[in-house]
Design a protein around this motif. Structure first.
Motif, PDB file in Angstrom:
ATOM      1  N   ALA A   1       0.817  -1.217   0.000  1.00  0.00           N
ATOM      2  CA  ALA A   1       0.000   0.000   0.000  1.00  0.00           C
ATOM      3  C   ALA A   1       0.849   1.266   0.000  1.00  0.00           C
ATOM      4  N   ASN A   2       1.779   1.381   0.955  1.00  0.00           N
ATOM      5  CA  ASN A   2       2.567   2.618   1.076  1.00  0.00           C
ATOM      6  C   ASN A   2       4.030   2.440   0.690  1.00  0.00           C
ATOM      7  N   GLN A   3       4.392   1.280   0.157  1.00  0.00           N
ATOM      8  CA  GLN A   3       5.743   1.016  -0.338  1.00  0.00           C
ATOM      9  C   GLN A   3       6.804   1.214   0.745  1.00  0.00           C
ATOM     10  N   SER A   4       6.500   0.789   1.956  1.00  0.00           N
ATOM     11  CA  SER A   4       7.436   0.932   3.071  1.00  0.00           C
ATOM     12  C   SER A   4       7.973  -0.438   3.483  1.00  0.00           C
ATOM     13  N   ILE A   5       9.046  -0.400   4.280  1.00  0.00           N
ATOM     14  CA  ILE A   5       9.651  -1.620   4.800  1.00  0.00           C
ATOM     15  C   ILE A   5       9.060  -1.887   6.184  1.00  0.00           C
ATOM     16  N   VAL A   6       8.395  -3.019   6.332  1.00  0.00           N
ATOM     17  CA  VAL A   6       7.761  -3.339   7.610  1.00  0.00           C
ATOM     18  C   VAL A   6       8.560  -4.363   8.410  1.00  0.00           C
ATOM     19  N   GLY A   7       9.548  -4.969   7.806  1.00  0.00           N
ATOM     20  CA  GLY A   7      10.376  -5.941   8.522  1.00  0.00           C
ATOM     21  C   GLY A   7      11.685  -6.165   7.802  1.00  0.00           C
ATOM     22  N   GLN A   8      12.762  -6.320   8.590  1.00  0.00           N
ATOM     23  CA  GLN A   8      14.079  -6.506   7.984  1.00  0.00           C
ATOM     24  C   GLN A   8      14.983  -7.271   8.941  1.00  0.00           C
ATOM     25  N   ASN A   9      15.697  -8.258   8.419  1.00  0.00           N
ATOM     26  CA  ASN A   9      16.646  -9.040   9.211  1.00  0.00           C
ATOM     27  C   ASN A   9      17.836  -9.380   8.322  1.00  0.00           C
ATOM     28  N   CYS A  10      19.048  -9.012   8.770  1.00  0.00           N
ATOM     29  CA  CYS A  10      20.250  -9.185   7.950  1.00  0.00           C
ATOM     30  C   CYS A  10      21.296 -10.010   8.691  1.00  0.00           C
ATOM     31  N   ASN A  11      22.015 -10.817   7.932  1.00  0.00           N
ATOM     32  CA  ASN A  11      23.126 -11.608   8.451  1.00  0.00           C
ATOM     33  C   ASN A  11      24.353 -11.377   7.582  1.00  0.00           C
ATOM     34  N   GLN A  12      25.502 -11.222   8.242  1.00  0.00           N
ATOM     35  CA  GLN A  12      26.744 -10.934   7.531  1.00  0.00           C
ATOM     36  C   GLN A  12      27.714 -12.095   7.647  1.00  0.00           C
TER      37      GLN A  12
END
Length: 228
Positions: A213-224
């Motif tokens: 709907a609003n083109q936003s990020i609602v969740g994020q998880n990163c591993n390096q």
């Protein structure tokens, strides 16, 4: 008549007296040669000791202060510049019921914690939807100075035709969010004291949930992952 017997006294063997004018210069030359050899040995030993000390200092610095540390990659933000979902009836030229256009901009930074600069090559960022590759973008090479941060901005144009055949896509759109994964990789080289070279690869995988709907990020998880 007694005859006096004279005992013959042996003549003393004549000995040659040393000629001071000949022996003194020879002895002086010998002493000078000995002193010169001693000075050469001392000088050579001193230089050898200095070189050994310098080598030890370089090794100690390379293993402590200049020891290569792992760069830290961070996904600062993921921005959807354009996400358009168009529904419609299939036409004569296309049998698709809907079309998706999406452009994703990823802001990635790599922090260099080392005391030496790291030269990075071109970076690669790929976006996947349910293990299907949607798009790939390449960032320019650059240099992260000692204890500084190197920024990478990547724009990925999503090739939606690669995911339109996925049966889960319509369900995700109807639910209002799309889950994608990103994979970013960049390789670099760090030179310590101008002598020691180390290659480093930095990789980061992120799981991102985007709202339709609003083109936003609602969740994020990163591993390096770093490979030295």
């Amino acid at each position: 008549m007694s005859t006096d017997t004279e005992q013959a006294t042996p003549l003393a063997v004549g000995t040659k007296r040393p000629d001071n004018d000949e022996e003194l210069p020879a002895a002086s030359m010998t002493r000078r040669r000995s002193r010169l050899q001693g000075r050469c040995l001392i000088c050579g030993g001193s230089w050898a000791a200095i070189l050994i000390i310098i080598a030890i200092v370089i090794v100690v610095l390379a293993l402590t202060v200049f020891k290569v540390k792992e760069p830290v990659m961070t996904m600062n933000s993921v921005t959807i510049e354009k996400l358009a979902v168009n529904f419609g009836a299939p036409s004569s030229s296309s049998s698709q019921l809907f079309a998706i256009n999406m452009t994703v901009v990823a802001d990635v930074s790599v922090k260099n914690p080392n005391a030496a600069s790291v030269r990075f090559g071109a970076s690669t960022t790929a976006i996947y939807y349910r293990a299907r590759e949607m798009g790939v973008a390449y960032g320019p090479p650059g240099t992260a100075r000692a204890r500084r941060t190197f920024r990478i901005n990547v724009t990925v144009d999503v090739m939606a035709d690669r995911i339109l055949g996925d049966a889960n896509l319509f369900d995700d759109l109807a639910a209002g969010s799309i889950a994608v994964t990103t994979a970013t990789k960049v390789g670099g080289r760090v030179r310590v004291l101008g002598v020691f070279k180390h290659h480093v690869d930095v990789m980061m995988n992120c799981s991102i949930t985007m709202a339709v709907a609003n083109q936003s990020i609602v969740g994020q998880n990163c591993n390096q992952k770093v490979r030295l």
